[in-house]
Enzyme design. Structure first.
Site, short mmCIF file in Angstrom:
data_model
loop_
_atom_site.label_atom_id
_atom_site.label_comp_id
_atom_site.label_asym_id
_atom_site.label_seq_id
_atom_site.Cartn_x
_atom_site.Cartn_y
_atom_site.Cartn_z
N HIS A 1 -4.86 -10.61 7.12
CA HIS A 1 -4.05 -11.19 6.07
C HIS A 1 -3.00 -10.19 5.19
O HIS A 1 -3.65 -8.92 5.21
CB HIS A 1 -4.71 -12.03 4.96
N ASP A 2 -1.79 -10.50 4.78
CA ASP A 2 -1.13 -9.66 4.11
C ASP A 2 -0.51 -8.45 4.68
O ASP A 2 0.04 -7.76 3.96
CB ASP A 2 -1.66 -9.39 2.81
N GLY B 1 -6.86 -6.03 6.18
CA GLY B 1 -5.78 -6.67 5.26
C GLY B 1 -4.90 -5.75 4.44
O GLY B 1 -5.38 -4.76 4.21
#
Length: 262
Positions: free
Chosen positions: A121-122, A139
């Site tokens: 994520h991200d 992340g």
């Protein structure tokens, strides 16, 4: 109509260009948008709020746009955005973003993402990178343009990898990797300038000479980091064609979050 295999399951709300090809047993969710010329291989699952640009190829068994592996995620409408002309090989996992950052996992264009790569994520990946087999990005990792991440390498959350950097096989990357550098080993160490990559990309001798000087200031001068940064800034104007490279290095060092590999 898109070229959809009869065994594929494509939600009626998904937006696929008429030239998109979808292989056998692939599954595509309602919030997915896929641009012209892209190819979704057999058994791929594309879900979430995922936007895929033009002329991307996803090989079989990849999971694209699944919810993030983050225990704080509560179903928020976050995204995965992928550019153009990317190759994603078998068994890759590319996850949605979280609200801890801007809510978007973002992958640029012309990237070569090999088998079993995980993009958490991200994460932000620039253009023309290579992520070799089994590379794992935690992340919030940022990967600059033209960077190469070696096979079976693990990258700690929030680490930044600079443009044109090269990480060797099975690296354990827990600190930021400055632009233009080659690093490897465990613990990770900076070895030299990524000369092979720079030559392949057409860097002149004059530019590479300045990049070598930046490497010496960071890694061979025994200067504290703050003084090395000042000395790198003083190189501006010594070779005008390299001023952009100096700016890339200074911007990276100013934004380093976890300290640099040194």
């Amino acid at each position: 109509m898109a070229l959809i295999h009869p065994t594929a399951v494509v939600d009626a709300a998904a937006e696929l260009d008429s030239s998109v090809r979808v292989g056998p047993y692939a599954v595509i969710g309602p919030h997915v948008r896929i641009g012209a010329g892209s190819d979704i291989g057999p058994h791929c699952v594309v879900g979430g709020r995922t936007t895929i640009g033009q002329h991307n190829r996803f090989f079989q068994f990849s999971s694209i746009g699944a919810v993030p592996q983050d225990m704080s995620y509560g179903g928020e409408p976050t995204e995965l955005v992928i550019g153009d002309h990317n190759t994603v090989r078998e068994f890759c996992t590319l996850n949605l973003g979280t609200l801890k950052e801007e809510g978007v996992t973002r992958i640029g264009s012309h990237n070569w993402i090999m088998a079993y790569v995980h993009v958490a994520h991200d994460v932000r990946i620039g253009d023309r990178t290579v992520l070799a087999n089994g590379a794992t990005l935690a992340g919030h990792v940022h990967v600059g343009d033209w960077a190469t991440v070696g096979g079976l390498t693990g990258v700690h959350q929030f680490v930044h990898i600079g443009a044109h950097a090269m990480i060797g096989f099975q690296g354990h990357v827990a600190q930021d990797v400055p632009p233009f550098m080659t690093v490897d080993g465990n613990p990770l160490q900076a070895r030299a300038v990524n000369m092979t990559g720079l030559k392949r990309r057409g860097f002149t001798d004059e530019r590479t000479a300045v990049i070598r000087r930046m490497h010496k200031l960071l890694y061979r001068s025994s200067l504290p980091l703050a003084e090395a940064v000042e000395a790198i800034a003083a190189l501006k104007g010594s070779e005008p064609s390299a001023d952009g490279d100096i700016a890339v290095m200074l911007d990276f060092l100013a934004g380093a979050k976890r300290g640099i590999v040194r």
